[in-house]
Design an enzyme around this catalytic site. Structure first.
Site, PDB file in Angstrom:
ATOM      1  N   VAL A 163     186.176  15.233   8.600  1.00  0.00           N
ATOM      2  CA  VAL A 163     185.253  15.690   9.639  1.00  0.00           C
ATOM      3  C   VAL A 163     185.971  16.168  10.901  1.00  0.00           C
ATOM      4  CG1 VAL A 163     183.247  14.413   8.820  1.00  0.00           C
ATOM      5  CG2 VAL A 163     184.838  13.314  10.431  1.00  0.00           C
TER       6      VAL A 163
ATOM      7  N   SER B 166     180.992   5.356   3.792  1.00  0.00           N
ATOM      8  CA  SER B 166     181.440   4.522   2.679  1.00  0.00           C
ATOM      9  C   SER B 166     181.769   3.081   3.049  1.00  0.00           C
ATOM     10  CB  SER B 166     182.662   5.162   2.005  1.00  0.00           C
ATOM     11  OG  SER B 166     183.756   5.195   2.905  1.00  0.00           O
TER      12      SER B 166
ATOM     13  N   LYS C 264     184.622   7.616  22.790  1.00  0.00           N
ATOM     14  CA  LYS C 264     183.243   7.134  22.817  1.00  0.00           C
ATOM     15  C   LYS C 264     182.552   7.497  24.133  1.00  0.00           C
ATOM     16  CE  LYS C 264     183.191   5.581  18.683  1.00  0.00           C
ATOM     17  NZ  LYS C 264     182.310   6.178  17.658  1.00  0.00           N
TER      18      LYS C 264
ATOM     19  N   TYR D  36     190.222   5.313  22.025  1.00  0.00           N
ATOM     20  CA  TYR D  36     188.907   4.992  21.483  1.00  0.00           C
ATOM     21  C   TYR D  36     187.852   5.044  22.591  1.00  0.00           C
ATOM     22  CZ  TYR D  36     185.275   2.490  18.881  1.00  0.00           C
ATOM     23  OH  TYR D  36     184.098   2.146  18.256  1.00  0.00           O
TER      24      TYR D  36
END
Length: 168
Positions: free
Chosen positions: A65, A15, A160, A156
């Site tokens: 999710v 979105s 990743k 983060y």
């Protein structure tokens, strides 16, 4: 005929940002697109309405999710509506930046769960229909910081880097 005509694609975090661009491109290429959002229902509805008015088949489904039951429900909904899944783009991602010594466990978990655990759930639950079809693609969106690191982003960076390793 458009090159993705009839292909069914799921885009997590569709979105805004990169996810929105992916949704728009897949739709323009003729795919049936199911995109997820966790917050920002107004933005998701605006994109869906705009693309549907242009003749594209785009649906947004509110999905956490980072929650396996929510992901299972998403996959079941897509399969019920479209009978197949041709591609999954794992794009959903969040940041909660802070120096490691000041980072809370909740902020660590939120980022790891959204950015990495969600890919595990999405991959796990979309693989079976893809295997039955004998085709399918899974694309994982990572970041250069998964390789280089970045100050104030230990959670983060770890998410990743884990995603890069999982993808290999």
């Amino acid at each position: 005929m458009k090159r993705l005509e009839g292909k069914v694609c799921i885009v997590t975090g569709g979105s805004r940002g990169i996810g929105e661009a992916i949704v728009r491109r897949l739709a323009a290429d003729g795919a049936v697109v199911y995109a997820t959002f966790n917050s920002g229902a107004d933005q998701a509805e605006a994109i869906s309405s705009e693309l549907t008015a242009l003749g594209h088949d785009v649906s947004f489904i509110q999905t956490n999710v980072a929650n396996e039951d929510s992901v299972k429900a998403l996959i079941e909904t897509v399969l019920t509506r479209s009978s197949r899944i041709d591609a999954v783009v794992n794009n959903a991602g969040v940041t909660k930046d802070n120096l490691l010594m000041r980072m809370s466990e909740a902020d660590w978990d939120f980022v790891i769960d959204t950015n990495l655990k969600s890919v595990f759930f999405m991959t796990k639950h979309s693989m079976r229909p893809m295997m039955s079809q004998r085709s399918g693609r899974i694309v994982n969106i990572s970041s250069v910081v998964g390789i280089t690191g970045n100050a104030g982003q230990a959670n983060y960076v770890a998410s990743k880097a884990g995603l890069i390793g999982m993808s290999k």
